[in-house]
Scaffold this motif. Structure first.
Motif, short mmCIF file in Angstrom:
data_model
loop_
_atom_site.label_atom_id
_atom_site.label_comp_id
_atom_site.label_asym_id
_atom_site.label_seq_id
_atom_site.Cartn_x
_atom_site.Cartn_y
_atom_site.Cartn_z
N LEU B 184 8.10 -15.59 -29.85
CA LEU B 184 8.12 -14.46 -28.92
C LEU B 184 7.13 -14.71 -27.79
CD1 LEU B 184 8.12 -11.03 -30.83
CD2 LEU B 184 9.98 -12.11 -29.58
N SER B 185 7.64 -14.70 -26.54
CA SER B 185 6.76 -14.97 -25.41
C SER B 185 6.32 -13.71 -24.69
CB SER B 185 7.51 -15.84 -24.40
OG SER B 185 8.55 -15.10 -23.80
N GLY B 186 7.06 -12.64 -24.85
CA GLY B 186 6.79 -11.45 -24.04
C GLY B 186 7.81 -11.31 -22.91
N GLY B 187 8.67 -12.30 -22.77
CA GLY B 187 9.71 -12.23 -21.75
C GLY B 187 10.93 -11.45 -22.22
N ILE B 188 12.02 -11.57 -21.46
CA ILE B 188 13.23 -10.80 -21.78
C ILE B 188 14.05 -11.49 -22.87
CG2 ILE B 188 15.44 -10.04 -20.83
CD1 ILE B 188 13.98 -9.73 -18.12
N ASP B 189 14.09 -12.83 -22.83
CA ASP B 189 15.06 -13.54 -23.67
C ASP B 189 14.66 -13.61 -25.15
OD1 ASP B 189 16.17 -13.92 -21.24
OD2 ASP B 189 15.99 -16.10 -21.20
N ASP B 288 16.05 -19.95 -25.85
CA ASP B 288 16.64 -20.89 -24.88
C ASP B 288 18.08 -20.51 -24.55
OD1 ASP B 288 14.40 -22.62 -24.78
OD2 ASP B 288 15.00 -23.46 -26.73
N SER B 289 18.37 -20.57 -23.25
CA SER B 289 19.74 -20.41 -22.80
C SER B 289 20.03 -21.63 -21.94
CB SER B 289 19.89 -19.12 -21.98
OG SER B 289 21.14 -19.09 -21.35
N ARG B 314 19.28 -21.19 -31.56
CA ARG B 314 19.20 -20.77 -30.16
C ARG B 314 20.36 -19.80 -29.90
NH1 ARG B 314 18.39 -26.63 -29.69
NH2 ARG B 314 16.23 -27.02 -29.04
N PRO B 315 20.23 -18.57 -30.35
CA PRO B 315 21.38 -17.64 -30.29
C PRO B 315 21.83 -17.35 -28.86
CG PRO B 315 19.61 -16.77 -31.66
CD PRO B 315 19.06 -17.96 -30.97
N LEU B 316 21.00 -17.64 -27.85
CA LEU B 316 21.37 -17.28 -26.48
C LEU B 316 21.98 -18.44 -25.73
CD1 LEU B 316 18.23 -15.21 -25.42
CD2 LEU B 316 20.33 -14.44 -26.51
N VAL B 317 22.29 -19.53 -26.44
CA VAL B 317 22.67 -20.74 -25.73
C VAL B 317 23.87 -20.51 -24.80
CG1 VAL B 317 24.25 -21.69 -27.47
CG2 VAL B 317 22.89 -23.23 -26.04
N GLY B 318 24.74 -19.61 -25.19
CA GLY B 318 25.92 -19.40 -24.35
C GLY B 318 25.87 -18.14 -23.52
N ALA B 319 24.71 -17.49 -23.49
CA ALA B 319 24.65 -16.18 -22.84
C ALA B 319 24.14 -16.29 -21.40
CB ALA B 319 23.74 -15.25 -23.63
N ASP B 320 24.76 -15.55 -20.51
CA ASP B 320 24.25 -15.45 -19.14
C ASP B 320 23.13 -14.43 -19.11
OD1 ASP B 320 26.26 -17.15 -18.50
OD2 ASP B 320 27.56 -15.62 -17.60
N LYS B 321 22.33 -14.50 -18.01
CA LYS B 321 21.19 -13.59 -17.92
C LYS B 321 21.66 -12.13 -17.97
CE LYS B 321 16.71 -13.52 -17.62
NZ LYS B 321 15.84 -14.38 -18.45
#
Lengths: 400, 422
Positions: B184-189, B288-289, B314-321
């Protein structure tokens, strides 16, 4: 980490013991306990209510005395922001028959900026005057900006970020001749620089308790006799200018802090100059943003804004702030009201300083509780922290 | 007549021999999320939840909408047997009226007769109740696209009538897939990535790399708040505060600037794996996306991922912002993530990062740290502080001896056995 030197007094001050005692007493928790009835509602007609109202009037006199004003000219508010909003919005609306033009400066506190922007949304015209590199506006420029349809001029007496002092006496004098009411944001000026607003012909002034050793949530608006305000929310308390049962503990504490503020004798400026000179000696390249701290006319005694851009190249203000915090020293990047916004402060931008210098700048501010020992601690600890940061980051992306 | 909430699950019902485990995990998760004093039971591929008397259904509905494994939650009414057709019709009409008040203009009856001794068959029930409800409420029957489907479930012990339902979060019950360690970085992703892993049944641990004075207490508070937001779905999150300043500065000193971010991320992965061993977590989760920033090209992902022994999810690998932001808003992490506090990635970001590094050159760059790399990782793991963050945002120290897992965990929330079987 324990707090060793609190140098963020322009954000807020520690509540003075006498102010805290006054608040406790007004909450029914004074040394005599609740039997004195000091916690009563000042609107109540029984003797305890009358006594509470009298206590409030005592505070009113203490605050009025700092301005050379009559007690009836003091309206208690929730703080500086409410005062600024009430004055800018209320006075402008009261004077709208004259016109819909406002004169202000580019370095005002957010509460003035927001109130002025709200009027602009309603179709008012705004002239925002620039400042010199010392953060001061010239009285001539203010007067030159006045038009026949100018309804109000709003100026901060002492800037909250760089401590520059505006020539309010001369501005008020000129505006008085032109018949334009002047509102002064006096939040950072109260108790620090002379504020004889009545004698100067200032028509409105916003004040705040927690910048002078009082509690948060209490403040005042000075409304000169005969000056008109159309309140945005009608009320029955405080001359009809605001609603709600008065914050008697906060007001009582404000009064106690105002009495204590009556006599600063140059102590704060001596401490500030010691801080600046001590840091300058240990950190070559340290620069002051805004007015010369030794110039008593241009610079308030308690605020100095320092740029570490040359003393600690490439290190952003937030990193410096956290490194100082780790030493037990509290200061501020920008003002606390805007410190959490990533964009550079509008005040520093208005000084025309280059971007790298803005990114490495911090505000240090003193207050009634500041002790010489805190200054000496900071003078020793901050250069050491900077040296450590520089060593740690040498050759890194930061140390560029 | 007794109000209750019926939770429907789809995927769990497909599971074979593990089904009972999944259902137990679901019941446990529901009990944890519902207000205290609620009763939960599983019956006929349904989760039945009864709230303590006096609590509005909305309180339970809101809780179960965060219960992974449920695809739909329906406020329902239970008629104890013997219930005759008149009783059932009365409840169905009442449910239709409530739906009409909420704006429905068409309906259908979805009757199921499990109790074959009941005199009417399912189609007969549909017709009879449909006609009665239409006559009583004026709602139009629409069997294909109704605004509300009124469920009637005739069982041998009781009849359940359910009104307009709301979608559940889907996924698999918390604890059914073991434990994962989210970075967890504190960012959105990163919180969205953690959410998606948790949605598939993982209990959550999280690692935050604290880098004072380059990151402040505000950032750390932000990460605690993000962990609390996730805990609203999964129950308590174990949040590791990793002391990372020494490692970050060592990289800044020794590694060529364009490759610093990648070497830093390799250290983070190694440290997080060390924490996985202390927490018995079986996977890492990152936000990671693909292609979003320089460290998220395929080459960069390969150079970082090769140091992981455990699966690196990396569950967001295929997700757009925009898709990530939409989920973040829905689960309540977005407003926390956008608070403007510094994070070390922006403070130390190289001006010109390598976007297509070879693994070899990243390994070489890391070799500049020499034998110190292992010590940096070991020190960071040993110096990490474990907090338990509750859904209310209360973070308390949850110390654990090295190698010991589950210390201080609430027994009901423990999922170790289920995890290994699942």
């Amino acid at each position: 980490m324990a707090l060793r030197a609190y140098l963020d007094n322009a954000s807020t001050t520690r509540v003075l013991p006498e102010a805290a005692a006054a608040a406790l007493a007004a909450m029914g928790a004074g040394p005599d306990g609740p039997a004195d009835g000091a916690y009563a509602n000042p609107s109540s007609v029984h003797r305890w209510g009358v006594a509470a109202a009298a206590a409030m009037d005592g505070a009113r006199r203490a605050v009025a005395a700092l301005l050379g004003a009559a007690p009836a000219e003091i309206v208690f508010t929730s703080g500086g922001t409410e005062g600024n909003h009430l004055a800018v919005l209320g006075a402008a609306r009261a004077a709208r028959r004259r016109g819909r033009h406002i004169v202000t400066t580019a370095i005002e506190h957010r509460s003035i900026l927001n109130a002025v922007a709200a009027l602009e949304q309603e179709g008012w015209e705004v002239t925002r005057l620039g400042v010199g590199s010392d953060g001061r506006v010239s009285p001539e420029a203010v007067l030159a900006a006045v038009r026949p349809d100018t309804a109000l001029c709003a100026v901060g007496h002492v800037n909250n970020e760089i401590g520059s002092v505006q020539p309010v006496a001369r501005i008020a004098e000129g505006l008085g001749r032109a018949g334009v009411p002047l509102h002064v944001d006096g939040v950072q000026a109260l108790g620090k620089v002379p504020t004889p607003y009545t004698a100067w012909g200032v028509r409105f002034a916003a004040l705040s308790a927690h910048k002078i050793g009082g509690p948060k949530g209490a403040g005042a608006l000075f409304v000169a006799r005969g000056a008109r305000i159309v309140p945005p929310v009608a009320g029955e308390q405080e001359s009809g200018l605001r609603p709600g049962t008065e914050n008697v503990p906060g007001i009582a504490a404000f009064g106690a802090a105002a009495r204590a503020a009556a006599g600063d004798d140059g102590r704060l400026r001596r401490l500030k100059l010691r801080l600046v000179e001590g840091l300058r000696a240990a950190l070559p390249g340290l620069e002051v943003n805004g007015p010369d701290p030794a110039d008593a006319e241009a610079s308030a005694p308690h605020i100095v804004h320092l740029s570490f851009a040359r003393a600690a190249p490439g290190i952003p203000a937030e990193v410096l702030l956290h490194a100082f915090e780790a030493e037990g020293v509290a200061c501020s990047a920008g003002s606390a009201c805007t410190a959490r916004r990533p964009e550079p402060s509008h005040v520093l931008a208005a000084l025309g300083l280059p971007a790298p210098r803005l990114r490495g700048s911090l505000r240090f501010s003193l207050g009634p509780s500041t002790q010489a020992g805190e200054i000496e601690y900071a003078v020793a600890a901050l250069p050491a922290a900077v040296a450590r940061l520089r060593a740690e980051t040498a050759g890194s992306a930061l140390g560029r | 007549m007794e109000p209750l909430l019926i939770g429907r699950y789809a995927e769990i019902a497909l599971k074979g021999g593990n089904r009972a485990d999944f259902e137990r995990a679901l019941a446990r998760a529901a009990r944890r999320l519902l207000p205290g004093g609620s009763r939960v039971e599983l019956r006929g591929s349904r989760l039945l939840a009864r709230l303590p008397a006096g609590l509005p259904a909305e309180a339970g509905l809101a809780a179960l909408r965060r219960c992974f494994g449920l695809v739909r939650i329906e406020p329902s009414w239970r008629l104890p047997c013997p219930a005759d057709l008149a009783d059932i019709t009365g409840e169905a009409v009442a449910a239709a009226r409530r739906a009409a008040q909420a704006g429905a203009s068409s309906f259908k009856i979805d009757a199921r007769r499990a109790d074959k001794t009941f005199p009417l068959t399912s189609p007969e029930l549909n017709r009879s109740l449909g006609a009665a409800v239409a006559a009583a409420t004026g709602l139009r029957v629409d069997v294909h696209h109704p605004d509300v489907a009124i469920g009637v479930d005739v069982r041998d012990d009781a009849v359940y009538v359910s009104g307009a339902g709301v979608p559940g979060p889907g996924g698999l019950p918390t604890g059914s897939a073991g434990r994962a360690m989210a970075l967890l970085s504190g960012g959105i992703d990163s919180p969205v990535a953690a959410y998606l892993a948790a949605k598939r049944g993982c209990r959550l641990s999280a690692a935050y790399f604290h880098t004072p004075p380059y990151t402040g207490e505000g950032t750390r508070q932000k990460v605690e708040d993000l962990a609390a937001a996730l805990a609203r779905y999964t129950g308590d999150v174990r949040l590791w505060i990793v002391p990372f300043t020494a490692a970050q500065l060592a990289v800044q000193r020794a590694v060529p600037e364009p490759l610093r971010t990648l070497v830093v991320r390799r250290l983070m992965v190694r440290i997080a794996e060390g924490l996985c061993r202390r927490d018995r977590a079986g996977a890492l989760v990152t936000g990671d996306s693909l292609g979003q920033v320089a460290s998220q090209t395929l080459e960069s992902l390969a150079a970082v991922g090769e140091v992981a022994d455990l699966p690196l999810l990396r569950p967001l690998v295929g997700a757009d912002k925009v898709e990530i932001v939409a989920v973040a808003r829905r689960i309540g992490t977005y407003d926390i993530s956008i608070r403007p506090f510094d994070d070390c990635c922006t403070v130390f970001a190289p001006q010109r990062p390598r976007t297509r590094p070879t693994r070899l050159e990243v390994r070489d760059a890391e070799a500049a740290l020499g034998a110190g790399a292992a010590a940096l990782v070991a020190d960071a793991v040993a110096g990490s502080q474990r907090l338990r963050v509750t859904p209310d945002g209360v973070a308390t120290d949850a110390p654990t001896a090295p190698g010991e897992a589950g210390a201080g965990e609430v027994p009901a929330a423990g999922a170790g056995d289920v995890a290994r079987r699942g």
